[in-house]
Design an enzyme around this catalytic site. Structure first.
Site, PDB file in Angstrom:
ATOM      1  N   ASP A  35      -6.967  -4.351  10.409  1.00 29.44           N
ATOM      2  CA  ASP A  35      -6.170  -3.130  10.247  1.00 29.44           C
ATOM      3  C   ASP A  35      -6.899  -1.962  10.887  1.00 29.44           C
ATOM      4  O   ASP A  35      -7.810  -1.389  10.286  1.00 29.44           O
ATOM      5  CB  ASP A  35      -5.932  -2.858   8.743  1.00 29.44           C
ATOM      6  CG  ASP A  35      -5.120  -1.587   8.515  1.00 29.44           C
ATOM      7  OD1 ASP A  35      -4.487  -1.113   9.474  1.00 29.44           O
ATOM      8  OD2 ASP A  35      -5.129  -1.070   7.383  1.00 29.44           O
ATOM      9  N   TRP A  37       0.865  -1.185   0.000  1.00 33.16           N
ATOM     10  CA  TRP A  37       0.000   0.000   0.000  1.00 33.16           C
ATOM     11  C   TRP A  37       0.901   1.234   0.000  1.00 33.16           C
ATOM     12  O   TRP A  37       1.842   1.301   0.793  1.00 33.16           O
ATOM     13  CB  TRP A  37      -0.913   0.039   1.235  1.00 33.16           C
ATOM     14  CG  TRP A  37      -1.612   1.362   1.328  1.00 33.16           C
ATOM     15  CD1 TRP A  37      -2.621   1.803   0.542  1.00 33.16           C
ATOM     16  CD2 TRP A  37      -1.281   2.446   2.218  1.00 33.16           C
ATOM     17  NE1 TRP A  37      -2.957   3.095   0.889  1.00 33.16           N
ATOM     18  CE2 TRP A  37      -2.159   3.511   1.905  1.00 33.16           C
ATOM     19  CE3 TRP A  37      -0.341   2.623   3.238  1.00 33.16           C
ATOM     20  CZ2 TRP A  37      -2.117   4.733   2.575  1.00 33.16           C
ATOM     21  CZ3 TRP A  37      -0.298   3.836   3.904  1.00 33.16           C
ATOM     22  CH2 TRP A  37      -1.188   4.884   3.580  1.00 33.16           C
ATOM     23  N   HIS A  92      -8.555  -6.169   4.459  1.00 31.05           N
ATOM     24  CA  HIS A  92      -8.220  -5.506   5.719  1.00 31.05           C
ATOM     25  C   HIS A  92      -9.548  -5.177   6.360  1.00 31.05           C
ATOM     26  O   HIS A  92     -10.312  -4.359   5.835  1.00 31.05           O
ATOM     27  CB  HIS A  92      -7.440  -4.208   5.476  1.00 31.05           C
ATOM     28  CG  HIS A  92      -5.965  -4.412   5.414  1.00 31.05           C
ATOM     29  ND1 HIS A  92      -5.076  -3.365   5.246  1.00 31.05           N
ATOM     30  CD2 HIS A  92      -5.221  -5.534   5.523  1.00 31.05           C
ATOM     31  CE1 HIS A  92      -3.848  -3.853   5.237  1.00 31.05           C
ATOM     32  NE2 HIS A  92      -3.906  -5.162   5.394  1.00 31.05           N
ATOM     33  N   ASP A 111     -10.132   3.907  10.705  1.00 27.90           N
ATOM     34  CA  ASP A 111      -9.436   2.798  11.363  1.00 27.90           C
ATOM     35  C   ASP A 111      -9.858   2.576  12.807  1.00 27.90           C
ATOM     36  O   ASP A 111      -9.031   2.335  13.675  1.00 27.90           O
ATOM     37  CB  ASP A 111      -7.915   2.991  11.267  1.00 27.90           C
ATOM     38  CG  ASP A 111      -7.431   2.934   9.834  1.00 27.90           C
ATOM     39  OD1 ASP A 111      -7.546   1.871   9.221  1.00 27.90           O
ATOM     40  OD2 ASP A 111      -6.943   3.959   9.310  1.00 27.90           O
ATOM     41  N   ASP A 120      -9.562  -2.891   1.706  1.00 23.31           N
ATOM     42  CA  ASP A 120      -9.681  -2.421   3.089  1.00 23.31           C
ATOM     43  C   ASP A 120     -11.039  -1.729   3.146  1.00 23.31           C
ATOM     44  O   ASP A 120     -11.303  -0.824   2.339  1.00 23.31           O
ATOM     45  CB  ASP A 120      -8.520  -1.452   3.374  1.00 23.31           C
ATOM     46  CG  ASP A 120      -8.552  -0.842   4.762  1.00 23.31           C
ATOM     47  OD1 ASP A 120      -9.622  -0.349   5.160  1.00 23.31           O
ATOM     48  OD2 ASP A 120      -7.502  -0.826   5.434  1.00 23.31           O
ATOM     49  N   HIS A 122     -11.557   2.074   2.812  1.00 21.07           N
ATOM     50  CA  HIS A 122     -10.934   2.765   1.681  1.00 21.07           C
ATOM     51  C   HIS A 122     -11.858   3.065   0.511  1.00 21.07           C
ATOM     52  O   HIS A 122     -11.412   3.180  -0.623  1.00 21.07           O
ATOM     53  CB  HIS A 122      -9.741   1.951   1.172  1.00 21.07           C
ATOM     54  CG  HIS A 122      -8.590   1.984   2.104  1.00 21.07           C
ATOM     55  ND1 HIS A 122      -7.349   1.489   1.779  1.00 21.07           N
ATOM     56  CD2 HIS A 122      -8.471   2.474   3.355  1.00 21.07           C
ATOM     57  CE1 HIS A 122      -6.526   1.656   2.804  1.00 21.07           C
ATOM     58  NE2 HIS A 122      -7.194   2.245   3.773  1.00 21.07           N
ATOM     59  N   ASP A 158     -11.598   7.240   6.384  1.00 17.76           N
ATOM     60  CA  ASP A 158     -10.796   6.054   6.698  1.00 17.76           C
ATOM     61  C   ASP A 158     -10.285   6.153   8.131  1.00 17.76           C
ATOM     62  O   ASP A 158      -9.139   6.486   8.372  1.00 17.76           O
ATOM     63  CB  ASP A 158      -9.628   6.000   5.698  1.00 17.76           C
ATOM     64  CG  ASP A 158      -8.575   4.986   6.057  1.00 17.76           C
ATOM     65  OD1 ASP A 158      -8.943   3.866   6.422  1.00 17.76           O
ATOM     66  OD2 ASP A 158      -7.379   5.318   5.963  1.00 17.76           O
ATOM     67  N   LYS A 167      -6.951   2.592  -2.276  1.00  7.01           N
ATOM     68  CA  LYS A 167      -7.527   3.560  -1.340  1.00  7.01           C
ATOM     69  C   LYS A 167      -8.076   4.751  -2.104  1.00  7.01           C
ATOM     70  O   LYS A 167      -7.461   5.202  -3.061  1.00  7.01           O
ATOM     71  CB  LYS A 167      -6.441   4.006  -0.358  1.00  7.01           C
ATOM     72  CG  LYS A 167      -6.943   4.900   0.750  1.00  7.01           C
ATOM     73  CD  LYS A 167      -5.908   5.056   1.837  1.00  7.01           C
ATOM     74  CE  LYS A 167      -6.469   5.903   2.964  1.00  7.01           C
ATOM     75  NZ  LYS A 167      -5.543   5.978   4.096  1.00  7.01           N
ATOM     76  N   GLU A 192      -3.177  -3.121  -2.165  1.00  9.42           N
ATOM     77  CA  GLU A 192      -4.300  -2.481  -1.463  1.00  9.42           C
ATOM     78  C   GLU A 192      -4.613  -1.112  -2.071  1.00  9.42           C
ATOM     79  O   GLU A 192      -3.724  -0.279  -2.209  1.00  9.42           O
ATOM     80  CB  GLU A 192      -3.927  -2.316   0.020  1.00  9.42           C
ATOM     81  CG  GLU A 192      -4.975  -1.610   0.864  1.00  9.42           C
ATOM     82  CD  GLU A 192      -4.564  -1.497   2.341  1.00  9.42           C
ATOM     83  OE1 GLU A 192      -3.379  -1.755   2.667  1.00  9.42           O
ATOM     84  OE2 GLU A 192      -5.429  -1.146   3.162  1.00  9.42           O
TER      85      GLU A 192
END
Ligand code: RNT
Ligand code: ZN
Length: 409
Positions: free
Chosen positions: A319, A178, A279, A289, A252, A255, A287, A221, A219
Site C-alpha cells: 500500500d 479502513w 499493508h 506511503d 499498515d 499507521h 503516513d 490508523k 485496518e
C-alpha cells in the site's frame, strides 16, 4: 563455479539451504494494490483524493481509464516475480452513474475477467473516502443517520462482492475496511464516534458470508493529514473489534507513531489470531506511503513472518502511492523489495540465531546477525529471478514502455 553455486556454499556453511529458500519464496503470494497506477483516483466519483491521505507529484503517463490501468498492471505484473493477487478498491467500479451504496457485480465484471486472464485472485476494499457522502470527514462514525446508513450499505455491498470475487476466481478474497474518520483538533467526545463505528461495522458484518471465502480485515490508523488529534479507528479499536467479531486485524506500517515498529507487533498478533494482515508501505515522518525499499524495517517485518513460521497465516499486501516517479517502476520496485526482504528472511539460520538468544549469548548473536547482512544475498536473488524468467534490471524495459505507451497518453 557460478556465482549462485558460490553463494549456496557460503550460506550452507552457515546452515542455510538457498534452494529451499527460493522454493519457499515461490509459494508466497503478495497482494498488489492497483492504486499505485492512478494515484488512488479510481473511476466512479471524479472527486479528488481525500480522507487524510495524499499523493504528490505529477509524473506523466498516469492511467485514467480502466483499459489503461489494466494495461499498466499487466506491464507491472510482467516484471514482478512470485505469486500475485490483485488488490482493488470499490472506487474502481466500472460503469455509468455508479452509486457506492448500490454496487453490483456488473461494475466489477471487467476486473474479474482481467484477474481470471492473469490467473490471480482479487482482494477488495470498500472506499470510504473521495466521495460527496463523506460529510465533515466522517463516514461510518457520522452522527448523521443518512451518512452512516449510506456507508453501511456500501460496506454490505462490498461483502457480497468479495464473495463474488472469491467464487469467480476460486481464491479467497481479503476485504479490508479502513475509514478516514477523525478530527483535526481535540475532540470533546472520543467515545460516541467509536460507538457508532462499532455499530456500523456490526451492521456491515450482519450480511451473511462464507468465512472460508471471504476474510474481513480491519485496518487501524493513528492519524492522517488534517486528522492529527483523533482517529476513530485507532489501533486499540481495531484490535479489540477484530477480537470481538472474530475478524482479522490489519496493520499498515505507516499507521503508528514513528518509533513504534510493526515488526515488533507481529508476534503478539500471531499468538492471538489465526490470520493477520499487513499493508507494507514506507512511512517517512508521517503516513507518507512511499515506495517500499529494501530497508531495515521491511527486512525485520519479513523476518518476523518467516521465523515465526507464519507465511501461510499473514496476508501480505502492499500500500503506497508515488506520483513523482514512473508509476510502473514505483510498483515493481516496491513489490520486488517485499520479495527481496522475504528472501533475506528465508536465508537466516533462524534456529541457530534463536538458540543463541535462548542461551543468552547476545555477543555471538550480534556478530552473526551483522555477518548475515553482507552475505551474498544478491546472487541468490538473481537465481530466484532467473527461475521466474526475470532479470534484475527492469528499468530499461520500463523506460521503453514509458516512451511507447505512457508518454503517448
Ligand atoms: C490509508 C490506508 C488505506 C489506503 C488504501 C488506499 O491510510 O492505508 O489502506 O491507503 O486503502
Ligand atoms: Zn493501508
Amino acid at each position: 563455479m557460478s556465482r549462485y553455486e558460490e553463494a549456496k556454499k557460503i550460506y550452507a556453511a552457515m546452515g542455510v539451504d538457498t534452494d529451499k529458500a527460493i522454493e519457499a519464496l515461490k509459494n508466497v503470494t503478495v497482494s498488489v494494490h492497483c492504486w499505485q497506477g492512478d494515484d488512488v483516483v479510481g473511476f466512479d466519483s471524479g472527486e479528488e483524493l481525500s480522507g487524510g491521505i495524499q499523493t504528490t507529484g505529477n509524473y506523466p503517463g498516469k492511467a485514467t481509464t480502466p483499459a489503461q490501468l489494466m494495461q499498466d498492471i499487466d506491464k507491472a505484473f510482467s516484471l514482478m516475480p512470485g505469486k500475485k493477487k490483485l488488490n482493488i478498491h470499490a472506487c474502481y467500479a466500472i460503469g455509468e452513474n455508479i452509486d457506492r451504496s448500490d454496487l453490483k457485480v456488473e461494475h466489477f465484471k471487467p476486473w474479474v475477467d482481467f484477474a481470471k486472464e492473469k490467473g490471480v485472485g482479487i482482494d477488495f476494499n470498500p472506499t470510504f473516502f473521495s466521495h460527496p457522502m463523506v460529510k465533515d470527514g466522517l463516514t461510518l462514525s457520522s452522527p448523521d443517520d443518512e451518512v452512516r446508513k449510506y456507508w453501511i450499505k456500501h460496506g454490505q455491498c462490498c461483502v457480497k462482492l468479495s464473495q463474488y470475487f472469491a467464487e469467480e476466481t476460486g481464491v479467497p478474497c481479503v476485504m479490508n475496511i479502513w475509514i478516514p474518520d477523525g478530527f483535526k483538533d481535540i475532540p470533546a467526545d472520543r467515545l460516541a464516534p467509536r460507538a457508532r463505528f462499532k455499530d456500523s461495522l456490526d451492521e456491515i458484518l450482519s450480511v451473511p458470508y462464507d468465512k472460508s471465502k471471504v476474510y474481513i480485515t480491519l485496518e487501524s490508523k493513528v492519524f492522517g493529514i488534517g486528522l492529527e488529534a483523533y482517529t476513530v479507528g485507532s489501533a486499540e479499536f481495531a484490535l479489540s473489534y477484530a477480537d470481538y467479531k472474530g475478524i482479522t486485524p490489519l496493520m499498515d506500517n505507516g499507521h503508528y507513531h514513528p518509533t513504534e515498529m510493526v515488526s515488533d507487533k507481529i508476534s503478539s498478533l500471531l499468538l492471538f489470531n489465526e490470520k493477520i494482515a499487513l499493508h507494507v508501505t514506507r512511512p517517512m515522518r508521517w503516513d507518507s506511503d512511499h515506495v517500499v525499499l529494501f530497508d531495515d524495517e521491511t527486512k525485520e517485518i519479513a523476518k518476523e513472518i518467516v521465523r515465526n513460521d507464519a507465511l501461510d497465516r499473514v496476508f501480505i499486501a502492499t500500500d503506497y502511492f508515488d506520483a513523482s516517479i514512473n508509476r510502473i517502476s514505483a510498483w515493481v520496485t516496491g513489490i520486488r523489495n517485499v520479495h527481496k526482504a522475504l528472501l533475506f528472511a528465508l536465508l537466516q539460520p533462524n534456529d541457530k540465531l534463536k538458540a543463541l538468544q535462548e542461551a543468552n549469548d547476545m555477543t555471538a548473536l550480534m556478530v552473526l546477525q551483522e555477518e548475515l547482512k553482507t552475505a551474498p544475498l544478491g546472487d541468490v536473488w538473481n537465481e530466484y529471478l532467473a527461475s521466474e524468467g526475470m532479470k534484475n534490471d527492469y528499468l530499461e524495459d520500463i523506460l521503453a514502455y514509458e516512451k511507447d505507451v505512457l508518454l503517448k497518453r
